[in-house]
Design a protein around this motif. Structure first.
Motif, short mmCIF file in Angstrom:
data_model
loop_
_atom_site.label_atom_id
_atom_site.label_comp_id
_atom_site.label_asym_id
_atom_site.label_seq_id
_atom_site.Cartn_x
_atom_site.Cartn_y
_atom_site.Cartn_z
N MET A 148 47.24 29.29 24.55
CA MET A 148 46.94 30.30 25.58
C MET A 148 48.23 31.01 26.01
O MET A 148 49.30 30.40 25.99
CB MET A 148 46.31 29.61 26.79
N LYS A 149 48.12 32.26 26.38
CA LYS A 149 49.30 33.03 26.82
C LYS A 149 49.73 32.57 28.20
O LYS A 149 48.94 32.58 29.14
CB LYS A 149 48.94 34.51 26.86
N GLU A 150 51.01 32.20 28.30
CA GLU A 150 51.50 31.65 29.57
C GLU A 150 52.07 32.74 30.48
O GLU A 150 52.81 33.62 30.05
CB GLU A 150 52.60 30.62 29.30
N ILE A 151 51.72 32.67 31.76
CA ILE A 151 52.37 33.49 32.79
C ILE A 151 53.00 32.52 33.78
O ILE A 151 52.31 31.65 34.33
CB ILE A 151 51.38 34.38 33.56
N ILE A 152 54.31 32.67 34.03
CA ILE A 152 54.94 31.86 35.07
C ILE A 152 54.82 32.61 36.39
O ILE A 152 55.18 33.78 36.48
CB ILE A 152 56.44 31.63 34.80
N ILE A 153 54.31 31.93 37.41
CA ILE A 153 54.38 32.49 38.77
C ILE A 153 55.67 31.95 39.37
O ILE A 153 55.84 30.73 39.54
CB ILE A 153 53.16 32.06 39.63
N ALA A 154 56.60 32.87 39.67
CA ALA A 154 57.96 32.46 40.06
C ALA A 154 58.00 32.02 41.52
O ALA A 154 58.63 32.66 42.37
CB ALA A 154 58.92 33.62 39.83
N THR A 155 57.34 30.91 41.81
CA THR A 155 57.34 30.39 43.19
C THR A 155 57.22 28.88 43.18
O THR A 155 56.68 28.30 42.23
CB THR A 155 56.16 30.99 44.00
N LYS A 156 57.74 28.27 44.25
CA LYS A 156 57.51 26.83 44.47
C LYS A 156 56.57 26.63 45.65
O LYS A 156 56.35 25.51 46.08
CB LYS A 156 58.85 26.13 44.75
N PRO A 215 60.86 22.28 37.51
CA PRO A 215 61.50 21.87 38.78
C PRO A 215 63.00 22.13 38.84
O PRO A 215 63.55 22.20 39.95
CB PRO A 215 61.19 20.38 38.88
N ASP A 216 63.66 22.26 37.70
CA ASP A 216 65.12 22.48 37.76
C ASP A 216 65.47 23.97 37.67
O ASP A 216 66.59 24.34 37.34
CB ASP A 216 65.83 21.68 36.65
N SER A 217 64.51 24.83 38.03
CA SER A 217 64.76 26.27 37.94
C SER A 217 65.80 26.72 38.96
O SER A 217 65.99 26.06 39.98
CB SER A 217 63.46 27.05 38.16
N VAL A 218 66.40 27.86 38.67
CA VAL A 218 67.42 28.40 39.58
C VAL A 218 66.76 28.86 40.89
O VAL A 218 65.62 29.27 40.91
CB VAL A 218 68.13 29.62 38.94
#
Ligand SMILES: O=c1[nH]c(=O)c2ncn([C@@H]3O[C@H](COP(=O)(O)OP(=O)(O)OP(=O)(O)O)[C@@H](O)[C@H]3O)c2[nH]1
Ligand SMILES: [Mg+2]
Length: 197
Positions: free
Chosen positions: A1-9, A35-38
């Motif tokens: 499936m095509k992934e979309i990252i929602i840039a939020t925690k 979890p180790d994202s900038v």
């Protein structure tokens, strides 16, 4: 499936995006899965600027198609505050309960006619190959005198959407996801997502 990252925690945002994009054919992930994202500094003066900063930083870092959401509450009696500072209105620790207590205190004794407010949501979609695209959504309403309801997140217990007799936090999630600022913005973005893949 095509992934979309929602840039939020922000778990509240993640849940709403997963629900609203359920059945869309995209695999919706978030920074809770990375979890180790900038940590991206929200140095913009508008919701749109901050959404672009977050979407572009994360899409560049992971080389994946990314949607970022920058949102907040704008209260007319407070000249638009908390606005882009909504998450940190009562301090750096981003405490929802402290934020909404602060708003209730500032609006104490203010009559109903002067309690108008609106939620804003800016969404930016970014990819390593394409130009970033942004949309904005709004939900009009007013600030109540006390907290009511358990659903949603953030300021939902003190926000009564226009045309409703209860707070956003008293509405079923399906209803919030039809009338919210985030739903309004996502409707404007949805058709454009396909051209990013
Ligand atoms: O009652 C609410 N219902 C909503 O539907 C809603 N959407 C946003 N907000 C408030 O506005 C801040 C956004 O700040 P914000 O966009 O910077 O998000 P955030 O810092 O929590 O996460 P991130 O996405 O930046 O990682 C949030 O913390 C909330 O207080 C909401 N409140
Ligand atoms: Mg933020």
């Amino acid at each position: 499936m095509k992934e979309i990252i929602i840039a939020t925690k922000n778990k509240g945002k993640v849940n709403e995006f997963k629900e609203m994009l359920n059945g869309s054919g995209y695999q919706v992930t978030s920074l809770l899965d990375y979890p180790d994202s900038v940590d991206v500094e929200e140095s913009g003066v508008t919701f749109v600027e901050n959404a672009i900063l977050k979407a572009e930083a994360i899409s560049k870092h992971y080389r994946k198609i990314t949607i970022a959401d920058d949102s907040g509450l704008s209260i007319d009696y407070l000249n638009g505050a908390p606005g882009v500072f909504s998450a940190r209105y009562a301090g750096e620790e981003k405490n929802d309960a402290a934020n909404l207590s602060k708003v209730l205190t500032e609006l104490k004794g203010v009559p109903e006619a002067k309690r108008s407010a609106r939620f804003h949501c800016a969404l930016a979609i970014a990819s390593p190959e394409k130009e970033t695209f942004t949309v904005e959504g709004i939900c009009e309403g007013m600030i109540t005198e006390k907290m009511e309801g358990e659903n949603g997140f953030g300021y939902d217990p003190i926000f009564k959407p226009r045309g409703r007799e209860v707070t956003m936090a008293q509405l079923p999630k399906e209803e919030k996801n039809t009338i919210s600022h985030r739903a309004d913005a996502l409707k404007k973005l949805e058709k454009g997502i396909a051209q990013y893949f």
